[in-house]
Design an enzyme around this catalytic site. Structure first.
Site, PDB file in Angstrom:
ATOM      1  N   LYS A  34       0.377   3.336  -2.975  1.00 55.44           N
ATOM      2  CA  LYS A  34      -0.859   4.063  -3.284  1.00 55.44           C
ATOM      3  C   LYS A  34      -0.665   5.567  -3.489  1.00 55.44           C
ATOM      4  O   LYS A  34      -1.164   6.116  -4.469  1.00 55.44           O
ATOM      5  CB  LYS A  34      -1.920   3.785  -2.213  1.00 55.44           C
ATOM      6  N   SER A  50       0.800  -1.234   0.000  1.00 56.98           N
ATOM      7  CA  SER A  50       0.000   0.000   0.000  1.00 56.98           C
ATOM      8  C   SER A  50       0.830   1.279   0.000  1.00 56.98           C
ATOM      9  O   SER A  50       0.287   2.363  -0.235  1.00 56.98           O
ATOM     10  CB  SER A  50      -0.924   0.030   1.215  1.00 56.98           C
ATOM     11  N   VAL A  84       1.264  -3.531   4.055  1.00 56.20           N
ATOM     12  CA  VAL A  84       1.288  -4.792   4.799  1.00 56.20           C
ATOM     13  C   VAL A  84       2.570  -5.591   4.560  1.00 56.20           C
ATOM     14  O   VAL A  84       2.787  -6.615   5.207  1.00 56.20           O
ATOM     15  CB  VAL A  84       0.064  -5.684   4.501  1.00 56.20           C
TER      16      VAL A  84
END
Lengths: 305, 305, 305, 305
Positions: B64, B61, B259
């Site tokens: 992102k 992530s 993660v």
């Protein structure tokens, strides 16, 4: 400077036509939709006032970060944040749903009504009168305005019609989050929301936060430094209801709005800002007030990001 | 300086025992729970690396905000924010619920999976290969690391097991939010998440954001200034999953976690930070990594609030 | 008798004007909004057909209780109800939300799409062709109509546009509820929904349930008695989407509707009913068809309550 | 017959060990977890009583269908169903969520607390005393028991601790669904729930419904026939909290349960049933009582499906 601010007010007044004054508290309907006022106080204590800056309005949710500061000083961070969370909720300010689907069912943050009611219940005092006196004194000191007081008609109007807040408070009570008598807590909360201010009062309180808790006139520390930082952080992540994310991107000034039409802004080490425009957008923020904040941010490069 | 950082790593390594490596992507289970590494690059291009700083991990992530920057430069703000919102959601990163109960059902923000998938779908390119090439080049330029590439095993593992992301993508497709072939979009998204980095790569990208989009070595502008501000704002309001509010209060550094165990931090005008610790807390953030960030913030007074 | 039924059709045809044909499957838009047909077969095998009874339409959700019967005979009650619940959901048929907020996230019942897809996945067969053959044969036997087959255009239309069903299926897969390849399961489900029937076919199947599983012509048991009871119970509690409660009160006949415009009713020990009216109300039920069922219930005292 | 019933009680008493008495109303904790009693009255007025049939217990939610009958006779169907829906909710009996996410926010049905409180508010009477007198007289007439009265300790206990019901009532008030003073309505509701009955009382009321509203002793019509049908339908679709669907399948007898441990069943044209077992399962139904109902249904073939 003052001309610049006047221009900003003049340019944005037209947006008041696109919103509406709050109606869910009957007394608030009496506000004048066209009003728009602005006050800025900088760290040299220069005060700039333009537009409808003499108008009084009830503080409503702008009181939430201020009461939070007092509750934190009264109870300490650990105790306060065992009862109220730190996360933006993504829901409208009066939403109840998350109290049901998340466990433990503590309110997401102190800026939504459920959280603010719990915070109010934590103000110290041997009875409601003393609690309110302590609260009002805190507001008076921060604003440097000894005449600050509640608007009795708005207070009574909120008390009569605040059934959704009652619903939340009783739910919090049934979940063991809220202590004490619900009607007493709500009475204090409704009084808190009914404190009457001007844009100058808000700018002065915003300035205190910009100075990390120090009063510009007396040099006295009114809010602990780390608490002043916590307050400003909540103003960024949750200060403008469920438009906080957008406001952070477009404006980037730690701010708190209320359905009375007020917005309090604080620019660290630079200035405090008070805006008043009772015509609201769909999320409950002053529709022209948000535009004013946007223009201020761009014109004076005030975003913290 | 380096000793100070080493101390921070040594002190916080014990927290790795209190979390667990991600298991929902089978390949991520292979990570070493005890790992903890840190890299800081300041605006004078001093590079400090301590702990397990040579370890490679997938960006997940943390990609992102970077892909968002590219999508914004590819499509403009208006188009991007017609498909994805700007508000913290208050829900876990893989939540679907709000897509059903809010209308229009656009994802709340680009940092939750639903929003990130839509953002990935907006990267320009005449086919998936070109899109990924453009994306990878962007990551390489920002990190100054020409060897950046995907971890093929993780990519295949995500592709095989990414059914919850598939569910989200098909729901977005059925609502008319997501354009194009769902499996193609997801393939690109899984590749993006599988890019392998070190803490130095993350620190370098963080530094670029700290410098408002300018590459420290070449002086080249890689990200538009206003887009770099948008990215940092999202990192504050939504960067650490549904612990973003707490992180903003306790740390106050615009950051994004993944993660895979990575955290990328950016301190405006000061430094970029990369942390790696694959042992995660319940919300999906590096459990020791968050502690490291907290210590850095306090020790060097890095909070933006 | 036939005149009475004709009157009921004539009287209620006007309601077709107040609804609309389904649009979410493009091919269904081609239906004729004014159509209204009815067939009743009583336990003496008298067949009454009135209105547009010769029209063919796709069975859609009316297939759900029938496939459930086959899945129960294939797998037993324990296995089936470990994957799908027995409770009305209170939500629209295509809702995903409860799969997220309730744990374990099994679908509430076999009549909502999520549950029906799981049921379809449990039909036995060594491959999809064999599964569909077994299913189609079951429908043919129950309806006594050897020519029953799928409408290929509707099937392809559903397959192309069934992204919301895909979203549900992938979510169920990610939760471990749905086994096997999602696209294969959906292919079978779309075929099942695309079986083309007439009101007589539905009345015949309804009659079988009214006779507790016994075929009126051959005397053969096609559905186990206790399974036939389970089916009828689901038709009462969840048969008419989220209008099932109101329908139970106003009509009281175990019934199942589909967005193709069909309604299948079963009056224990008395008759099977088939209705067709493709103009739907907001909840997805045939708007005139529901009125026809109401009139039948009152005129012939058919409520089971 | 009596031996058969005694066997059923003896066989199922062991299940009382697997549940627990209600604790959320403090006074209910005093119940004896092992108790299990049953009364059946058939249409020939034969009365069979076995087990702990002499024990008194508060009626709690079993009162909901009875008060609904009175409210329907007082106000007519149109008025009642403009304020409360007819659909199973799929949520626990004390859920608030749907009041927020569905518009208009009327309670889903009269069997969940939110709906029952609205129904209670519609009982006619010039003041609360007269309303309760009318209500109590209705319960007395239906049960043929002139001594029926409230358990004052339970009533006071509910009044003191009913904050979740208060939350619901204030929310309904704020949405304009509930009229009148909230505390007055709740007082009436708490009294209604605190009426003390025996299994014989419940069996007698169930028999009245089985006879479509006619009193077996006097031949007097106490409930309109169509209203008696509506009541029985709600008992099937929503009578056993969010286990109603499962109960309909496994038992198939229109029934209503309460957290006091009572279950009232009605088998059309056959019998009324009263069961008492205060040990509850997780959904709030008498754990052994449900087993008793299941055995009765199978042994005497009582399912309506």
């Amino acid at each position: 400077m003052k001309e610049l601010l006047q221009e900003i007010i003049d340019k944005n007044r037209k947006y008041t036509k696109e919103g509406n004054v709050a109606t869910y508290i009957p007394e608030l309907k009496k506000a004048n939709r066209d009003d728009l006022g602005l006050c800025i106080i900088d760290v040299n204590n220069n005060i700039y006032e333009v537009g409808d800056c003499e108008k009084k309005f009830t503080i409503q949710s702008v009181s939430k970060p201020i009461t939070l500061a007092l509750a934190l000083m009264d109870n300490g961070k650990d105790r306060v944040f065992s009862k109220v969370g730190m996360e933006p909720s993504g829901d409208p300010f009066n939403s109840i749903m998350k109290l049901e689907i998340t466990k433990p069912s503590i309110p997401y943050n102190p800026m939504i009504n459920a959280g603010a009611i719990v915070i109010t219940s934590m103000i110290k005092g041997k009875n409601n009168d003393e609690k309110f006196e302590r609260m009002l004194n805190f507001f008076r000191k921060l604003s440097g305005n000894k005449n600050l007081d509640i608007n009795y008609d708005v207070y009574m109007s909120e008390k009569r019609t605040g059934d959704r807040n009652r619903a939340m408070a009783y739910l919090l009570k049934s979940e063991g989050i809220l202590q004490g008598d619900v009607e007493m807590v709500l009475d204090l909360y409704f009084k808190q929301c009914s404190i009457e201010v001007t844009v100058k009062d808000l700018a002065k309180i915003g300035l205190n936060l910009a100075l990390h808790g120090i009063d510009i006139t007396t040099g006295e520390r009114l809010i602990d430094e780390d608490i002043s930082r916590i307050i400003k952080t909540f103003m960024v992540t949750c200060g403008m209801y469920d438009a906080s994310g957008q406001f952070a991107i477009n404006v980037g000034i730690p701010s708190k709005s209320g359905v009375g039409g007020g917005i309090m802004g604080t620019v660290p080490n630079k200035m405090g800002i008070g805006v008043f425009g009772p015509s609201l957008d769909k999320k409950g923020n002053s529709i022209a007030g948000v535009k004013v904040m946007e223009d201020l941010s761009i014109k004076f490069d005030l975003s913290i990001f």
